[in-house]
Structures are given as structure tokens and as C-alpha cells.
Design a protein around this motif. Structure first.
Motif, PDB file in Angstrom:
ATOM      1  N   ALA A 102       0.829  -1.211   0.000  1.00  0.00           N
ATOM      2  CA  ALA A 102       0.000   0.000   0.000  1.00  0.00           C
ATOM      3  C   ALA A 102       0.863   1.260   0.000  1.00  0.00           C
ATOM      4  N   SER A 103       1.935   1.259   0.798  1.00  0.00           N
ATOM      5  CA  SER A 103       2.793   2.448   0.876  1.00  0.00           C
ATOM      6  C   SER A 103       3.526   2.700  -0.440  1.00  0.00           C
ATOM      7  N   SER A 104       4.077   1.634  -1.022  1.00  0.00           N
ATOM      8  CA  SER A 104       4.810   1.808  -2.282  1.00  0.00           C
ATOM      9  C   SER A 104       3.885   2.190  -3.423  1.00  0.00           C
ATOM     10  N   SER A 105       2.630   1.735  -3.379  1.00  0.00           N
ATOM     11  CA  SER A 105       1.686   2.101  -4.433  1.00  0.00           C
ATOM     12  C   SER A 105       1.315   3.573  -4.347  1.00  0.00           C
ATOM     13  N   ILE A 106       1.106   4.065  -3.137  1.00  0.00           N
ATOM     14  CA  ILE A 106       0.766   5.483  -2.981  1.00  0.00           C
ATOM     15  C   ILE A 106       1.927   6.377  -3.413  1.00  0.00           C
ATOM     16  N   LEU A 107       3.157   5.960  -3.073  1.00  0.00           N
ATOM     17  CA  LEU A 107       4.334   6.764  -3.396  1.00  0.00           C
ATOM     18  C   LEU A 107       4.880   6.519  -4.798  1.00  0.00           C
ATOM     19  N   SER A 108       4.219   5.646  -5.546  1.00  0.00           N
ATOM     20  CA  SER A 108       4.728   5.329  -6.888  1.00  0.00           C
ATOM     21  C   SER A 108       4.678   6.530  -7.825  1.00  0.00           C
ATOM     22  N   PHE A 109       3.747   7.443  -7.616  1.00  0.00           N
ATOM     23  CA  PHE A 109       3.669   8.619  -8.477  1.00  0.00           C
ATOM     24  C   PHE A 109       4.957   9.450  -8.391  1.00  0.00           C
ATOM     25  N   VAL A 110       5.516   9.504  -7.189  1.00  0.00           N
ATOM     26  CA  VAL A 110       6.731  10.302  -6.989  1.00  0.00           C
ATOM     27  C   VAL A 110       7.972   9.544  -7.437  1.00  0.00           C
ATOM     28  N   PHE A 111       8.131   8.309  -6.949  1.00  0.00           N
ATOM     29  CA  PHE A 111       9.383   7.591  -7.195  1.00  0.00           C
ATOM     30  C   PHE A 111       9.488   7.074  -8.624  1.00  0.00           C
ATOM     31  N   LEU A 112       8.379   6.732  -9.237  1.00  0.00           N
ATOM     32  CA  LEU A 112       8.447   6.314 -10.631  1.00  0.00           C
ATOM     33  C   LEU A 112       8.868   7.474 -11.532  1.00  0.00           C
ATOM     34  N   THR A 113       8.386   8.654 -11.205  1.00  0.00           N
ATOM     35  CA  THR A 113       8.801   9.840 -11.957  1.00  0.00           C
ATOM     36  C   THR A 113      10.289  10.127 -11.760  1.00  0.00           C
ATOM     37  N   ILE A 114      10.764   9.992 -10.514  1.00  0.00           N
ATOM     38  CA  ILE A 114      12.183  10.227 -10.236  1.00  0.00           C
ATOM     39  C   ILE A 114      13.068   9.219 -10.974  1.00  0.00           C
ATOM     40  N   SER A 115      12.641   7.956 -10.993  1.00  0.00           N
ATOM     41  CA  SER A 115      13.422   6.932 -11.695  1.00  0.00           C
ATOM     42  C   SER A 115      13.497   7.215 -13.182  1.00  0.00           C
ATOM     43  N   CYS A 116      12.379   7.665 -13.740  1.00  0.00           N
ATOM     44  CA  CYS A 116      12.394   7.984 -15.175  1.00  0.00           C
ATOM     45  C   CYS A 116      13.298   9.183 -15.465  1.00  0.00           C
ATOM     46  N   ILE A 117      13.279  10.162 -14.578  1.00  0.00           N
ATOM     47  CA  ILE A 117      14.136  11.335 -14.775  1.00  0.00           C
ATOM     48  C   ILE A 117      15.619  10.968 -14.677  1.00  0.00           C
ATOM     49  N   ILE A 118      15.958  10.042 -13.784  1.00  0.00           N
ATOM     50  CA  ILE A 118      17.360   9.693 -13.569  1.00  0.00           C
ATOM     51  C   ILE A 118      17.876   8.727 -14.632  1.00  0.00           C
ATOM     52  N   TYR A 119      17.132   7.648 -14.904  1.00  0.00           N
ATOM     53  CA  TYR A 119      17.678   6.551 -15.703  1.00  0.00           C
ATOM     54  C   TYR A 119      17.312   6.606 -17.184  1.00  0.00           C
ATOM     55  N   MET A 120      16.197   7.208 -17.539  1.00  0.00           N
ATOM     56  CA  MET A 120      15.804   7.189 -18.948  1.00  0.00           C
ATOM     57  C   MET A 120      16.799   7.916 -19.863  1.00  0.00           C
ATOM     58  N   PRO A 121      17.337   9.063 -19.461  1.00  0.00           N
ATOM     59  CA  PRO A 121      18.341   9.700 -20.341  1.00  0.00           C
ATOM     60  C   PRO A 121      19.616   8.889 -20.493  1.00  0.00           C
ATOM     61  N   LEU A 122      19.870   7.962 -19.568  1.00  0.00           N
ATOM     62  CA  LEU A 122      21.086   7.164 -19.637  1.00  0.00           C
ATOM     63  C   LEU A 122      20.989   6.013 -20.632  1.00  0.00           C
ATOM     64  N   VAL A 123      19.772   5.621 -20.981  1.00  0.00           N
ATOM     65  CA  VAL A 123      19.603   4.461 -21.862  1.00  0.00           C
ATOM     66  C   VAL A 123      18.939   4.815 -23.188  1.00  0.00           C
ATOM     67  N   SER A 124      18.321   6.001 -23.262  1.00  0.00           N
ATOM     68  CA  SER A 124      17.620   6.345 -24.490  1.00  0.00           C
ATOM     69  C   SER A 124      17.505   7.861 -24.610  1.00  0.00           C
ATOM     70  N   ASP A 125      17.426   8.299 -25.858  1.00  0.00           N
ATOM     71  CA  ASP A 125      17.225   9.717 -26.127  1.00  0.00           C
ATOM     72  C   ASP A 125      15.746  10.077 -26.279  1.00  0.00           C
ATOM     73  N   GLU A 126      14.900   9.076 -26.230  1.00  0.00           N
ATOM     74  CA  GLU A 126      13.479   9.316 -26.399  1.00  0.00           C
ATOM     75  C   GLU A 126      12.871   9.876 -25.114  1.00  0.00           C
ATOM     76  N   ASN A 127      11.804  10.625 -25.301  1.00  0.00           N
ATOM     77  CA  ASN A 127      11.096  11.201 -24.165  1.00  0.00           C
ATOM     78  C   ASN A 127      10.038  10.201 -23.688  1.00  0.00           C
ATOM     79  N   VAL A 128      10.238   9.665 -22.515  1.00  0.00           N
ATOM     80  CA  VAL A 128       9.324   8.662 -21.954  1.00  0.00           C
ATOM     81  C   VAL A 128       8.270   9.369 -21.121  1.00  0.00           C
TER      82      VAL A 128
END
Length: 219
Positions: A102-128
Motif C-alpha cells: 500500500a505504501s509503495s503504491s501510494i508513493l509510486s507517483f513520486v518515485f516512478l517519476t524520479i526513476s524515469c528522470i534519472i535513468y531514462m536519459p542514460l539508456v535512451s534519447d526518447e522522451n518517456v
């Protein structure tokens, strides 16, 4: 077809979480909420170590950008119903697992966004872009299932043995109090029934012996 499949998945998430949540110990569950040490450790592993591990694995295996994106997003997603199933199946700490889910699901909006901001530019140039609407529906069904299961667990909560024993002891003492007083009142000595009975105040051994000797001398 996709809409029907998504609806079935949402209903399945709700029923699964409600089924697991109605079988847990409420006191133990809320103790994890009040003292969230285990939940914080789980969040660190969920949103700290897993995305980092997914990134390094994608680099070691030399995955394509599309596969790396999918792999990292999968590692950044919150816990689901499958972890609760395995905890229930192996008799593990289901209360902590549901609290963590329940806690990780509620906080997924924040941490999933942070993960995409950190790791997506490292593996792809596309905007996810994250589909927050679908994420909100999934998280809402999960949280509603947990809340519904907790309500059922509260309604069907058995009476604790201490409470039942105290209530039984109270009723027993109240029912036994008149009978307990009646023998004491019936066994009280009456001076009117026997004039030769001993006085109400107890006599010592020496006074009894003097009285016996005095009666013998008078006779």
C-alpha cells in the motif's frame, strides 16, 4: 478487448487485496504503520536498489534502448498482489507485505517519476511519458481493496480472551456476591439462641483456665 481486459485486471486487483487484507491481524498491521521501520527499508529496496540494479543489468547485458526502458520501468514499479500471495503461501509476514504494498503504491507517483528522470536519459534519447491516469486507476483499486479488507477484518474481529474472561469474571462475581454473603450472615452467632455461649469477644487461654477453676471452686 483491451478495455475489458483492463477492467478485469482492476477488479482482480481489488478482490485479491480485499481477500488478503481481511485475514490479517489489525493490531500488527497498524503497528507497522505507527513504527514504519520495516516499511522504510522496503521502500529503499523498492525504489532505490531495484531501479539501480535494473539499470546495471541492462548495461551488462547490452540491451537495446527499448528493452532497457521496459526493464528499468519494471524495476521501478511498486509492489503488487503477487508478493502478498507468496507471503501468504509461505506463512510469512503478510501484515508487513500489505503495508509495504500500500505504501509503495501510494508513493509510486513520486518515485516512478524520479526513476524515469534519472535513468531514462542514460539508456535512451526518447522522451518517456508515464500514463498517470492508468497508474491512478491501478493504485486506487489496490488501496480500495486494502481498505475494504481492513473493514471486513474489523467487523469480523474476534473478542480477545482477556476481554471475554474479564467480562465472565465480572458476571460471575456479581452473580456469586449474594450467595457469598448469605453463608456469612447465616453463620453469625446469635446471643439470644444460647445464653451459655461464649462472648462475642474472643478470650485468651489464661482467662479461660481461670474461669474454669473459679467454677470448680464454687461448686
Amino acid at each position: 478487448m483491451a478495455d475489458w481486459l483492463g477492467t478485469i485486471i482492476i477488479i482482480g486487483i481489488f478482490l485479491t487485496m480485499a481477500g488478503f487484507s481481511c485475514t490479517i491481524d489489525l493490531d500488527k498491521f497498524f503497528s507497522y504503520i505507527k513504527k514504519p521501520k520495516g516499511i522504510l527499508i522496503g521502500l529503499f529496496c523498492q525504489y532505490g536498489l531495484l531501479p539501480l540494479s535494473a539499470y546495471f543489468i541492462s548495461q551488462i547485458l547490452h540491451l537495446e534502448s527499448l528493452h532497457s526502458i521496459a526493464f528499468i520501468i519494471t524495476g521501478s514499479c511498486p509492489g503488487g498482489t503477487l508478493s502478498n500471495f507468496w507471503c501468504w503461501f509461505f506463512g510469512s509476514d503478510l501484515e508487513l507485505s500489505i503495508a509495504m504494498t500500500a505504501s509503495s503504491s501510494i508513493l509510486s507517483f513520486v518515485f516512478l517519476t524520479i526513476s524515469c528522470i534519472i535513468y531514462m536519459p542514460l539508456v535512451s534519447d526518447e522522451n518517456v511519458k508515464i500514463d498517470y491516469a492508468s497508474l491512478a486507476i491501478s493504485v486506487s483499486s489496490l488501496i480500495c481493496g486494502v481498505i475494504f479488507g481492513l473493514i471486513i477484518a474489523h467487523k469480523t474481529r474476534p473478542i480477545k480472551p482477556s476481554q471475554s474472561s474479564s467480562s465472565n469474571n465480572t458476571s460471575t462475581s456479581s452473580s456469586m456476591s449474594p450467595s457469598a454473603q448469605s453463608p456469612s450472615s447465616s453463620n453469625e452467632p446469635s446471643l439470644n439462641d444460647n445464653n451459655d455461649s461464649s462472648p462475642s469477644t474472643p478470650l485468651s487461654t489464661s482467662s479461660l483456665s481461670y474461669t474454669t477453676v473459679a467454677k470448680y471452686l464454687i461448686k
